[in-house]
Design a protein around this motif. Structure first.
Motif, PDB file in Angstrom:
ATOM      1  N   LEU A 117      63.501  44.468  62.681  1.00 40.58           N
ATOM      2  CA  LEU A 117      62.956  43.978  63.943  1.00 40.58           C
ATOM      3  C   LEU A 117      63.302  44.895  65.111  1.00 40.58           C
ATOM      4  CD1 LEU A 117      63.713  40.157  63.572  1.00 40.58           C
ATOM      5  CD2 LEU A 117      61.553  41.346  63.166  1.00 40.58           C
ATOM      6  N   ILE A 118      64.172  45.859  64.852  1.00 43.61           N
ATOM      7  CA  ILE A 118      64.562  46.816  65.898  1.00 43.61           C
ATOM      8  C   ILE A 118      63.333  47.530  66.461  1.00 43.61           C
ATOM      9  CG2 ILE A 118      65.729  49.040  66.279  1.00 43.61           C
ATOM     10  CD1 ILE A 118      67.614  46.695  66.284  1.00 43.61           C
ATOM     11  N   TYR A 119      62.385  47.879  65.602  1.00 37.31           N
ATOM     12  CA  TYR A 119      61.236  48.669  66.047  1.00 37.31           C
ATOM     13  C   TYR A 119      60.359  47.878  67.010  1.00 37.31           C
ATOM     14  CZ  TYR A 119      62.941  50.951  61.864  1.00 37.31           C
ATOM     15  OH  TYR A 119      63.753  51.517  60.912  1.00 37.31           O
TER      16      TYR A 119
ATOM     17  N   ASP B 148      52.241  46.414  59.452  1.00 41.93           N
ATOM     18  CA  ASP B 148      53.259  46.178  60.475  1.00 41.93           C
ATOM     19  C   ASP B 148      54.222  47.367  60.545  1.00 41.93           C
ATOM     20  OD1 ASP B 148      55.245  45.908  58.503  1.00 41.93           O
ATOM     21  OD2 ASP B 148      55.023  43.747  58.408  1.00 41.93           O
ATOM     22  N   LEU B 149      55.064  47.366  61.565  1.00 43.00           N
ATOM     23  CA  LEU B 149      55.916  48.518  61.843  1.00 43.00           C
ATOM     24  C   LEU B 149      56.906  48.807  60.721  1.00 43.00           C
ATOM     25  CD1 LEU B 149      56.651  47.878  65.603  1.00 43.00           C
ATOM     26  CD2 LEU B 149      55.020  49.472  64.610  1.00 43.00           C
ATOM     27  N   ALA B 150      57.518  47.754  60.189  1.00 42.92           N
ATOM     28  CA  ALA B 150      58.499  47.957  59.128  1.00 42.92           C
ATOM     29  C   ALA B 150      57.843  48.596  57.908  1.00 42.92           C
ATOM     30  CB  ALA B 150      59.156  46.632  58.748  1.00 42.92           C
TER      31      ALA B 150
ATOM     32  N   GLU C 219      60.220  62.855  58.304  1.00 44.21           N
ATOM     33  CA  GLU C 219      61.597  62.883  58.796  1.00 44.21           C
ATOM     34  C   GLU C 219      61.775  61.998  60.030  1.00 44.21           C
ATOM     35  OE1 GLU C 219      62.838  66.858  59.471  1.00 44.21           O
ATOM     36  OE2 GLU C 219      62.632  67.484  57.371  1.00 44.21           O
ATOM     37  N   ASP C 220      62.918  61.334  60.078  1.00 43.38           N
ATOM     38  CA  ASP C 220      63.309  60.511  61.222  1.00 43.38           C
ATOM     39  C   ASP C 220      62.227  59.508  61.597  1.00 43.38           C
ATOM     40  OD1 ASP C 220      65.234  59.789  63.069  1.00 43.38           O
ATOM     41  OD2 ASP C 220      64.431  61.072  64.643  1.00 43.38           O
ATOM     42  N   ALA C 221      61.591  58.907  60.576  1.00 42.63           N
ATOM     43  CA  ALA C 221      60.468  58.002  60.820  1.00 42.63           C
ATOM     44  C   ALA C 221      60.857  56.815  61.688  1.00 42.63           C
ATOM     45  CB  ALA C 221      59.902  57.518  59.486  1.00 42.63           C
ATOM     46  N   ALA C 222      62.065  56.314  61.503  1.00 44.28           N
ATOM     47  CA  ALA C 222      62.477  55.106  62.221  1.00 44.28           C
ATOM     48  C   ALA C 222      62.545  55.305  63.727  1.00 44.28           C
ATOM     49  CB  ALA C 222      63.832  54.626  61.698  1.00 44.28           C
TER      50      ALA C 222
END
Length: 311
Positions: A197-199, A275-277, A289-292
């Motif tokens: 849920l951070i995103y 969805d984002l997740a 790379e660094d997708a999050a």
């Protein structure tokens, strides 16, 4: 108050503390126990934490029919004494704090004294917290950051120590530390446990974060409030899409198709409906790379580019 070594060892094992060769049970006065100033937990002023400590204090000072105090039954985990005879506290600071100001005999706390280098003791501290799953997302993120920067642990090692599902989960937790202070507050106070849920939280502006707080004050859970706000946000953004093109999952118009151009027509795909997740998970599978930590438009572009390169 039990003085049985076997009872204390059994209590430690029941709590998930693995007894290692060389471990010793001793009663040590609280004044000789040094809490770690850099330990993972940082919410000592939180009302829930203070109530928990007070509950331990009341229980330990309760008199039994035999006339003895109930005391502390679960040993604290400590390291080897220094030159002054003081031992570093690895696990059990709530119990240590609860013993402040109680009867003198109760200030001699049962301790499992463990040998080990600083890295091993740090790993013991982190795994004991992870096993109880009682740290907030923010506390876990700070602990992970310390493990990387101070101890040089790999993401794989950190995942194992903190009980996370793989190295990718480590990157997701570190994203907590990149939130705005207003958004970070929800991760600090334990409003939610799902790191995915951070995103969505990251994309809320200050006014939306205030709405989130108000909805939760009215009784909504974090997840309910966040869903309500993100749904409203999507509904407001939909009429603004005047290009005639469908919107992607990130709320941005999809890249224009080649329909009507002189080039050969081709079918286009978008990430609409993902969805984002799920998008971050897909990006990880594709090696992005660094997708999050990527902004949504950049994330979508990289995913589509990676998919296209497979054709």
């Amino acid at each position: 108050m039990s003085d049985s070594i076997s009872d204390l060892l059994n209590a430690a094992e029941d709590a998930g503390i693995q007894i290692k060769p060389g471990d010793q049970i001793q009663r040590i006065h609280r004044s000789l126990i040094l809490p770690d100033p850099n330990q993972n937990r940082d919410d000592w002023d939180d009302p829930a934490t203070r109530a928990h400590i007070e509950g331990i204090r009341k229980l330990m000072t309760k008199k039994l029919p035999s006339g003895q105090f109930f005391g502390i039954r679960l040993p604290l985990l400590v390291g080897q004494p220094n030159e002054e005879g003081k031992v570093p506290l690895i696990d059990g600071e709530c119990r240590w704090r609860a013993s402040e100001g109680v009867e003198e005999e109760l200030q001699y706390l049962p301790c499992l004294v463990r040998a080990g280098d600083p890295l091993e003791l740090r790993m013991d501290h982190a795994t004991s917290n992870g096993a109880r799953k009682d740290l907030t997302l923010y506390q876990t993120a700070r602990a992970i950051q310390r493990d990387k920067e101070e101890f040089g642990l790999s993401n794989e090692d950190i995942a194992a120590i903190h009980g996370l599902r793989g190295a990718k989960a480590v990157s997701k937790h570190l994203a907590v530390l990149k939130l705005s202070p207003e958004a970070q507050k929800f991760a600090k106070d334990g409003s939610f446990k799902d790191v995915n849920l951070i995103y969505e939280l990251r994309d809320l502006d200050p006014s939306e974060l205030k709405k989130l707080e108000k909805l939760m004050a009215k009784g909504d859970s974090f997840q309910q409030a966040l869903k309500a706000i993100t749904n409203r946000k999507k509904a407001k953004e939909a009429p603004n899409n005047t290009s005639g093109e469908p919107e992607s999952a990130t709320g941005q118009p999809s890249p224009p198709s080649s329909k009507g151009s002189d080039s050969e027509p081709s079918e286009k795909i978008t990430l609409r409906g993902i969805d984002l997740a799920a998008a971050v998970a897909l990006a990880d599978l594709l090696g992005v790379e660094d997708a999050a930590n990527l902004p949504h438009p950049a994330l979508e572009a990289k995913i589509l580019a990676s998919i296209t390169s497979l054709a």
